[in-house]
Design a protein around this motif. Structure first.
Motif, short mmCIF file in Angstrom:
data_model
loop_
_atom_site.label_atom_id
_atom_site.label_comp_id
_atom_site.label_asym_id
_atom_site.label_seq_id
_atom_site.Cartn_x
_atom_site.Cartn_y
_atom_site.Cartn_z
N LYS A 25 0.67 -1.31 0.01
CA LYS A 25 0.00 0.02 0.17
C LYS A 25 0.94 1.47 -0.10
CE LYS A 25 -3.80 2.18 2.60
NZ LYS A 25 -4.72 2.00 3.82
N GLN A 26 1.88 1.21 0.67
CA GLN A 26 2.83 2.39 0.81
C GLN A 26 3.64 2.55 -0.64
OE1 GLN A 26 3.19 4.54 3.20
NE2 GLN A 26 1.92 3.62 4.86
N ARG A 27 3.75 1.58 -1.10
CA ARG A 27 4.58 1.57 -2.33
C ARG A 27 3.74 2.16 -3.34
NH1 ARG A 27 5.63 -1.35 -7.16
NH2 ARG A 27 4.00 -2.57 -7.04
N ARG A 28 2.50 1.68 -3.42
CA ARG A 28 1.61 2.20 -4.47
C ARG A 28 1.04 3.89 -4.19
NH1 ARG A 28 -0.30 -1.28 -7.87
NH2 ARG A 28 -0.24 -3.50 -7.61
N ASP A 73 -0.37 12.42 3.11
CA ASP A 73 -1.79 12.31 3.61
C ASP A 73 -2.98 13.14 2.51
OD1 ASP A 73 -1.06 11.42 5.87
OD2 ASP A 73 -0.28 13.41 6.69
N ASP A 74 -2.55 13.97 1.57
CA ASP A 74 -3.57 14.27 0.75
C ASP A 74 -3.89 13.61 -0.12
OD1 ASP A 74 -3.17 16.96 1.74
OD2 ASP A 74 -1.69 17.59 0.47
N HIS A 75 -3.05 12.67 -0.67
CA HIS A 75 -3.33 11.47 -1.66
C HIS A 75 -4.39 10.64 -0.81
CE1 HIS A 75 -0.79 12.66 -4.83
NE2 HIS A 75 0.36 12.51 -3.90
N ARG A 76 -3.79 10.10 0.40
CA ARG A 76 -4.73 9.15 1.28
C ARG A 76 -6.26 9.62 1.29
NH1 ARG A 76 -0.20 9.03 4.44
NH2 ARG A 76 0.79 7.06 4.11
N SER A 125 -10.37 8.41 -0.01
CA SER A 125 -11.30 8.16 0.85
C SER A 125 -12.68 9.15 0.38
CB SER A 125 -10.89 8.60 2.26
OG SER A 125 -12.18 8.93 3.03
N ALA A 126 -12.12 10.46 -0.21
CA ALA A 126 -13.08 11.48 -0.57
C ALA A 126 -13.89 10.81 -1.88
CB ALA A 126 -12.63 12.92 -1.02
N PHE A 127 -13.05 10.13 -2.96
CA PHE A 127 -13.41 9.62 -4.14
C PHE A 127 -14.27 8.55 -3.75
CE2 PHE A 127 -13.32 6.46 -7.24
CZ PHE A 127 -13.74 7.04 -8.30
N VAL A 128 -14.23 7.46 -2.81
CA VAL A 128 -14.94 6.37 -2.54
C VAL A 128 -16.20 6.89 -1.82
CG1 VAL A 128 -15.19 4.25 -1.07
CG2 VAL A 128 -13.03 4.95 -2.20
N ARG A 129 -16.42 7.94 -1.16
CA ARG A 129 -17.53 8.44 -0.49
C ARG A 129 -18.29 9.25 -1.39
NH1 ARG A 129 -16.43 10.71 5.75
NH2 ARG A 129 -15.03 9.00 6.34
N GLN A 130 -17.77 9.81 -2.45
CA GLN A 130 -18.42 10.52 -3.51
C GLN A 130 -19.16 9.48 -4.50
OE1 GLN A 130 -15.97 13.13 -5.52
NE2 GLN A 130 -15.74 14.48 -3.71
N ARG A 150 -8.64 7.70 -11.60
CA ARG A 150 -8.13 8.49 -10.92
C ARG A 150 -6.77 8.23 -10.27
NH1 ARG A 150 -11.11 12.74 -8.63
NH2 ARG A 150 -10.09 12.17 -6.67
N SER A 151 -5.95 9.07 -9.97
CA SER A 151 -4.63 8.85 -9.43
C SER A 151 -4.64 8.05 -8.16
CB SER A 151 -3.74 10.08 -9.25
OG SER A 151 -4.43 10.98 -8.21
N ALA A 152 -5.54 8.38 -7.37
CA ALA A 152 -5.88 7.88 -5.98
C ALA A 152 -6.44 6.54 -5.99
CB ALA A 152 -6.65 8.89 -5.04
N THR A 153 -6.84 5.92 -7.26
CA THR A 153 -7.40 4.62 -7.07
C THR A 153 -6.86 3.79 -7.90
OG1 THR A 153 -9.04 5.60 -8.55
CG2 THR A 153 -9.69 5.57 -6.27
N THR A 154 -6.19 4.52 -9.21
CA THR A 154 -5.62 3.29 -9.97
C THR A 154 -4.38 2.67 -9.48
OG1 THR A 154 -6.29 5.12 -11.81
CG2 THR A 154 -4.59 3.39 -12.55
N GLU A 155 -4.42 1.49 -9.93
CA GLU A 155 -3.41 0.45 -9.29
C GLU A 155 -2.26 0.37 -10.24
OE1 GLU A 155 -6.04 -2.34 -6.40
OE2 GLU A 155 -4.97 -3.07 -8.18
#
Length: 555
Positions: A81-84, A470-473, A477-482, A547-552
């Motif tokens: 998770k940290q690496r991604r 922390d902003d990326h995390r 979270s915000a994307f999943v909630r939306q 999205r950058s925060a979800t793409t693997e």
């Protein structure tokens, strides 16, 4: 006839009462099954138990919290998770088309008023100190401490001027370049971080690799062919001071090219154990300039000479309560302090430079090649340095001897002015006290698994993407909630409760579950999250946008 038994072809139902002890030993353990299931679901395999207090309802729960380990030998899911997350950070800043917004906020009226009060207190303190009024000075110090705390609370960052000047002024070294180092042009640095655009649509960037110099010939496994001629001392010192050399390289680069160069870099070991540096640079810089900058970059270590060890074994300096310092074990004379030993230095104790190998490659954003290089940048972040270099489990005797010689040299190489190794050279380190053990230091640089690389493995410039980890995390979270809100999916867990207050649990607390129970709770929670997320995707009509925060993927 063989008697070897395996359980791979065992039926789905096993009557363990009918099995022998040897056959039972081949069955899977419950802990192994739970751990493997957790890894399959991306759940932390060693969760921490924290007590969560809902300040709205007053409900108290003990919940599993991921450990956040960065090494896969400790916790593979957390390390991955940290690496991604680092891959996301690298990708977002590498090929930006607009300047990241990192301008500090303008001072508010309240901040300026408090700073004016502090200025008056500073002036009053200087007058009271000149008059020798100790009572007045103590009262002003207490008032300034309150004002400083209020300034921090209002959002003022940075170092505030102390009331008392330091006892010893900062030592200033000459900034004249060494005669054996080539000169570089110095241009005024523009306030831009973006590179040049070609044909009004191509904005390429750069992938850079920097290495250290050679210390002797090595074989295919990175082991020294002739250990007696291999310079282990210089290799150990270069590894310890390598981060300082990189800082100087980026300073020279910005002064030379004339704009605020931004980078995302990782420090990785070569097979010989020496660190080298991979960096993704935003924008393009000519290859000739980067090679010239690397050749002209050096770092001088202005420390006392530490070439000959004066004390070994049991014959080491002793602590003296009368002088509050270390003394010679024979003469009982106090040892010179680190600052005293640095007073009359005519030459640096060590000079670090880069090697001749400088690899530069242009990369276009959004291509498969860019994704491949991002994966290469973060490939070894989940492994310790020794395993990444292949020296932790050396296959040959020569490689093992090479590793042992390098580790032995690192143990007697000071890593900082506060390192206890200085006592072996007859010098008291900064902050020496009774608990300081001569020749021993808890710094990571001396540990075999780090091979001298004691600092951060990932180096990111301040204006890389305009975001922190922390902003990326928070984006994820915000994307999943939306997504859940748009799809009208009500999750089976409370996402909007709180605010919460967190407490550490102690061993023996009656409400703390066991480690296996925490692991099972974390797996169950992840399954519920995945079910809600899959349901939201189906309602939304397909996969979520890229999205950058979800793409693997790497790019």
């Amino acid at each position: 006839m063989t008697t070897e038994t395996t359980m791979t072809d065992a039926p789905e139902w096993v009557d363990q009462d009918q099995l022998t002890r040897a056959q039972k030993a081949l069955l899977a353990l419950t802990g192994d099954v739970a751990r493997q299931l957790a890894e399959d679901h991306g759940v932390c395999v060693r969760p921490l138990a924290l007590r969560r207090i809902d300040l709205t309802s007053g409900r108290v729960d003990v919940v599993p919290v991921p450990c956040g380990a960065r090494r896969d030998d400790i916790c593979p899911p957390c390390a991955e998770k940290q690496r991604r997350l680092r891959m996301v950070q690298c990708r977002e800043g590498w090929h930006l088309e607009h300047e990241p917004l990192v301008k500090p906020a303008d001072p508010s009226e309240a901040q300026k008023e408090l700073m004016a009060v502090r200025a008056d207190l500073h002036a009053a303190y200087q007058l009271a100190r000149a008059d020798g009024d100790d009572t007045e000075c103590e009262e002003i110090r207490d008032a300034v401490e309150v004002v400083d705390e209020q300034l921090r609370g209002l959002g003022v960052r940075g170092r505030l001027e102390p009331l008392d000047p330091p006892d010893r002024p900062a030592r200033k070294r000459s900034t004249r370049r060494r005669q054996d180092a080539p000169n570089l042009p110095r241009r005024p640095v523009e306030k831009r971080t973006l590179g040049q655009v070609f044909r009004q649509k191509y904005r390429p960037s750069t992938f850079l690799t920097l290495t250290l110099d050679s210390y002797g010939r090595v074989d295919g496994d990175g082991a020294a062919l002739d250990p007696d001629r291999y310079d282990y001392r210089r290799a150990a010192r270069d590894a310890i001071h390598f981060p300082a050399l990189l800082d100087r390289f980026w300073q020279n680069t910005r002064r030379c090219v004339g704009w605020d160069v931004q980078y995302f870099g990782t420090i990785e070991p070569q097979r010989r154990g020496a660190p080298h540096f991979h960096a993704a640079i935003r924008g393009t810089i000519p290859r000739a300039e980067l090679r010239a900058i690397a050749a002209a970059t050096y770092h001088q270590v202005w420390w006392p000479a530490h070439d000959e060890i004066r004390y070994r074994g049991d014959h080491v300096p002793r602590w003296d309560d009368r002088t509050k310092g270390f003394v010679d074990p024979d003469t009982r004379e106090p040892l010179p302090t680190f600052d005293d030993a640095c007073e009359d230095l005519n030459a640096p104790a060590h000079v670090v430079t880069f090697g001749a190998q400088v690899h530069v490659k242009g990369i276009l954003g959004g291509t498969e090649e860019a994704g491949r290089h991002i994966g290469y940048l973060t490939k070894y972040l989940t492994k310790d340095v020794a395993h990444a270099a292949g020296l932790a489990d050396s296959a040959t005797d020569r490689a093992r001897r090479h590793r042992d010689r390098l580790v032995a040299e690192l143990r007697v190489t000071p890593c900082s002015p506060r390192c206890g190794v200085w006592l072996l050279y007859g010098i008291q380190p900064k902050g020496a006290r009774l608990a300081t053990v001569p020749g021993q230091c808890k710094g990571k640089a001396h540990k075999p698994e780090h091979l001298g690389i004691a600092g951060r493995r990932v180096l990111v410039s301040r204006k890389w993407s305009g975001k922190t980890l922390d902003d990326h995390r928070a984006e994820r979270s915000a994307f999943v909630r939306q997504l859940l809100d748009r799809a009208g999916v009500r999750p089976g867990y409370a996402v909007d409760d709180g605010p919460f207050e967190w407490e550490r649990t102690k061993a023996g607390d009656p409400d703390v579950p066991t480690r296996p129970a925490l692991l099972l709770a974390a797996i169950s929670e992840r399954q519920r999250w995945k079910a809600d997320y899959d349901a939201a995707q189906l309602v939304a009509g397909g996969d979520p946008p890229d999205r950058s925060a979800t793409t693997e993927e790497a790019a």
